[in-house]
Design a protein around this motif. Sequence first.
Motif, PDB file in Angstrom:
ATOM      1  N   ASP A  87       0.844  -1.193   0.000  1.00  0.00           N
ATOM      2  CA  ASP A  87       0.000   0.000   0.000  1.00  0.00           C
ATOM      3  C   ASP A  87       0.882   1.246   0.000  1.00  0.00           C
ATOM      4  N   LEU A 117       1.736   3.294   2.153  1.00  0.00           N
ATOM      5  CA  LEU A 117       2.671   3.503   3.256  1.00  0.00           C
ATOM      6  C   LEU A 117       3.921   2.632   3.094  1.00  0.00           C
ATOM      7  N   ASP A 118       3.736   1.480   2.542  1.00  0.00           N
ATOM      8  CA  ASP A 118       4.866   0.552   2.408  1.00  0.00           C
ATOM      9  C   ASP A 118       5.610   0.711   1.083  1.00  0.00           C
ATOM     10  N   ASP A 167       9.399   2.019   0.587  1.00  0.00           N
ATOM     11  CA  ASP A 167      10.378   1.206   1.296  1.00  0.00           C
ATOM     12  C   ASP A 167      10.498  -0.191   0.690  1.00  0.00           C
ATOM     13  N   GLU A 168       9.357  -0.768   0.343  1.00  0.00           N
ATOM     14  CA  GLU A 168       9.382  -2.111  -0.249  1.00  0.00           C
ATOM     15  C   GLU A 168      10.191  -2.103  -1.537  1.00  0.00           C
ATOM     16  N   ARG A 212      12.465   0.170  -2.491  1.00  0.00           N
ATOM     17  CA  ARG A 212      13.877   0.468  -2.227  1.00  0.00           C
ATOM     18  C   ARG A 212      14.609  -0.792  -1.764  1.00  0.00           C
ATOM     19  N   VAL A 213      14.001  -1.478  -0.817  1.00  0.00           N
ATOM     20  CA  VAL A 213      14.661  -2.660  -0.261  1.00  0.00           C
ATOM     21  C   VAL A 213      14.805  -3.750  -1.324  1.00  0.00           C
TER      22      VAL A 213
END
Lengths: 476, 551
Positions: free
Chosen positions: B468, B470-471, B474-475, B477-478
């Motif tokens: 979603d 919010l994630d 970061d998801e 990028r990681v």
Amino acid sequence: MTAISNEKIPNNVNLSEDKKLQRALEQWQPNFLEWWQSMGPEGFQQRDIYLRTAISSNVEGWAHYDYVKMPDYRWGIFLSDQVPDRKIGFGDVMGEPVWQDVPGEHRNTLRRLIVTQGDTEPASVEQQRLLGHSCPSMYDLRNLFQVNVEEGRHLWAMVYLLHRFFGRDGREEAEGLLERRSGNPDKPRILGAFNEPIDDWLSFFMFTMFTDRDGKYQLLALAESGFDPLARSTRFMLTEEAHHMFVGETGVGRVVARSAELTKQDPNGDARKLGGVDLPTLQKYLNLWYSLSLDLFGSEISTNAASFFAAGLKGRANEDKHYTDHKAIEGVYPMEVPKTGNAMQLEKHEVAMRNAMNEVLRDGYVDDCQRGVDRWNKTLEAAGLSFRFVLPSRRFHRAQGIFATGFFSPDGAPLSKEQWEAKQSDWLPSAADKTYVKSLQAKAVVEQGKMANWLAPPPKGVNAKPVDFEYVRAEA
Amino acid sequence: MGKDNVVENLASFETHPSKYKHWKLSFAGEVATLSMDVQEEGGLRAQDYVLKQNSYDLGVDLELNDAIQRLRFEHPEVRCVVVTSLKDRIFCAGANIFMLGSSSHPFKVNFCKYTNETRLALEDASQHSGLKALCALNGTAAGGGYELALACDEILLIDDGNSAVSLPEVPLLGVLPGTGGLTRVVDKRKVRRDQADFFCTTAEGIKGKRAVEWRLVDQVVPRSKFPQVVAERAKALAAQSDRPSDGKGLVLEPLSPKVTAEGAEYRFVSLRLQPKDRLAVLTVRGPDAGPPADASGITCDAWSLRAFRELDDALLRLRINHLDVGTVLLKTEGDAQKVLQWDSFLEKQKGHWLGREVLHLVKRSLKRLDVTAKTLYGIVEPGSCFAGSLAELLLAADRSYMLDDAERPVSIELGPLNAGALPMPNGLSRLATRMLGTPGKVKEILAHTGPFDAAAALAAGLVTFTPDELDWDDELRVAIEERASLSPDALTGMEANLRFAGPETMETKIFGRLTAWQNWIFQRPNAVGEKGALTLYGQAGVRPHFDMRRT
């Protein structure tokens, strides 16, 4: 958003602005409370308890005392203050700026480290949930609950990292921390030692002395981590962990003091005759919990430990203060290792330093334990007794690492299986010993100021309150 | 081991018959002749090697590929192409050994992959466009030269007591014929394996009657009769074709991307580089207008044609010029409904020679994506148009991320071209390959009308993860950082294995088996060590020294 507020959840991680964290906690917090109600201390959830709560990370804020019912305890999220321009202090990436986000390369490894650490926190609460019914004093009862709520807060600290930095996987792992159960064969806690119930207070004191001290060393190693939020989180946890070890060391110390007294009173020098714990039995409990705790450091020779160190994820305790070579590529660690195929024979090995990182951490732990044992022995000395407590050899009674396949006496001599079986009950608590120790605790001692016969009162109370203070209020 | 300091970048992957150095293209009604006449000093790195005896480098092959493409689009009246040589007594000596010896390993692998794709394109033209190919070997065809012949429908060998066909790589160079030769000998021409074994270990090759008996060529023809027989056979092959005599060719105008240090900008495609992260973002934009009424209205700027030609060019650029890029984010922008309109148009016009050409070009570009040795992540964000032929990008990706945000909903939609019109090298649609474990699902997914939102796409198995809002950052990028930390060699091998589930075809054997072995051998001391056979090639009298242990 009723439950998630700065008021209910004291924090210094900007929770009120962090939608991601709020969303995750909204899901998780009700499950945590449900877990606490069903798996937390049994029988005392509605009692007012004189507890310390951390409401901010500064000196005044981290130790705030008041009566609180445990389910209303304000479990907060605190990181120790950020060190400006902090650099990674060891390993291959030494000297580079610390990471404020999880590097993708290390996501899975870091998650595993955090989950393994986090899993021990609720596990110990579960292990200790029945102890309230056999407490030796109201003072000790309060200390048990203080330890329990703080283990709960340590769970929150690890869950914060999972929620904030590991996305959906992190949220699932955070749920998993509430779903595993100590001792449940279908969904056990991750580390073996956390699946044994702690159902007597001598074991509880030994656990907080020895097993929580492993926790201290794991936290010290993680406090060096290049992943700054983990380092800051664990540094704050160490302040609380110190109290748990205080409970353990002074708890055992009070038993030692009382046992010494009763040993002298009894004409045959047997404290059991006067309703205490005799010194040889105390030594057996020490042997058990110390050896169980040594296992928690992992194998003596470990490629995992080496790669954690190389990657800058997990350092050595007080890396900066205690070591000069922070790369540890060159050095070796001399170790006595059982011969392949013949555990009875040991041979000297030079283990590459990075592969010996678990052992290096264990060294610090062993020294730390020895200091506690020395203090107990001073008590014995002052009482004029010749008995002394001894930490057994690291090889004794191990279930993890290179000595797990062999049998060794407390002084480290290799034994055959038959020799071990013949002597085992001289070194570890026998069924009869356990039955006896439990029999001393058949009835809880809960009157203000009163102590069970088998341990001495503490020299002073909590937060400058007297020892006979009403630490746990009767049910309203 | 290959050189790492050579400049192997190419400014452009486009060419035109007017610029050919190495090939001549001539036309006589329904037969075209494509004649190899490699300029010895005309190599891409002329200072490093001389292209003797019609040996080739990437520049030679780019022209060959261009010629095949133009025959398909610009010359619908051509029903048979004769591939031959303008040099006396030599057809082609294969890839230039000194070029290979002075190239970096990644370049060698990419060169090899490209030449394989070109030969497959020649076969594709015969199979799907009715453009038959006759190889007229007017001299010796060795190694890559014979492999080119193998890609044609029929092989004529001049019978002059001297000219032979050969695959001398094993005995002479200690490597493999790396352009499909081994596979095609047994799999396409069905040469008996024991005879193939002898053939592939005999440096001078096989000529005359035996070459025919062993099915290595279709006919041997005396020098005097050679032109006549070539003409007859070309005519016979042309007769098998359904190409129209009155079709109006479509001239393929240059794409002329704007190339900068940041990447390359095309009309419908953007390639943007993020060197710090060893990342490239490859964006394909949807059509800005609808399709014409019928195939005769297709111009060079028709969306399906232009966008997928651009994608093809961008992929070559990524492979050859951007070796450091490990991960490619596949994105789209535009109107999904317009994409589906173009797809429906192609589906309806596939009976028309030009409609068919465009459809197969889309297919080939997507196949080039399938065999590109980069990690492919499909990224479904607001503004994207992963529909129909562009949804194939998502299905080609190693994994995909779709934003699940109620405020900014995104969707995926399938259309007529997702059901098998754009097969992978394994012959299956990307959807069928993806659903091998649940074959019933293919029909179910194709029966779904309208778009799939994030939840539906996840449930259907069309995307891997749906973080979603919010994630999301970061998801991603990681996932990108994590990928960048893994061994590029292991990733290439892993991806190639996971991408091609399902049946083997000649194509999957060539890319998956032959080139994998070849790339391994190319790294081994027995080939490229100090005393390796490839290293010592051309140094008269110095014999290679092998580590004799079999692996």
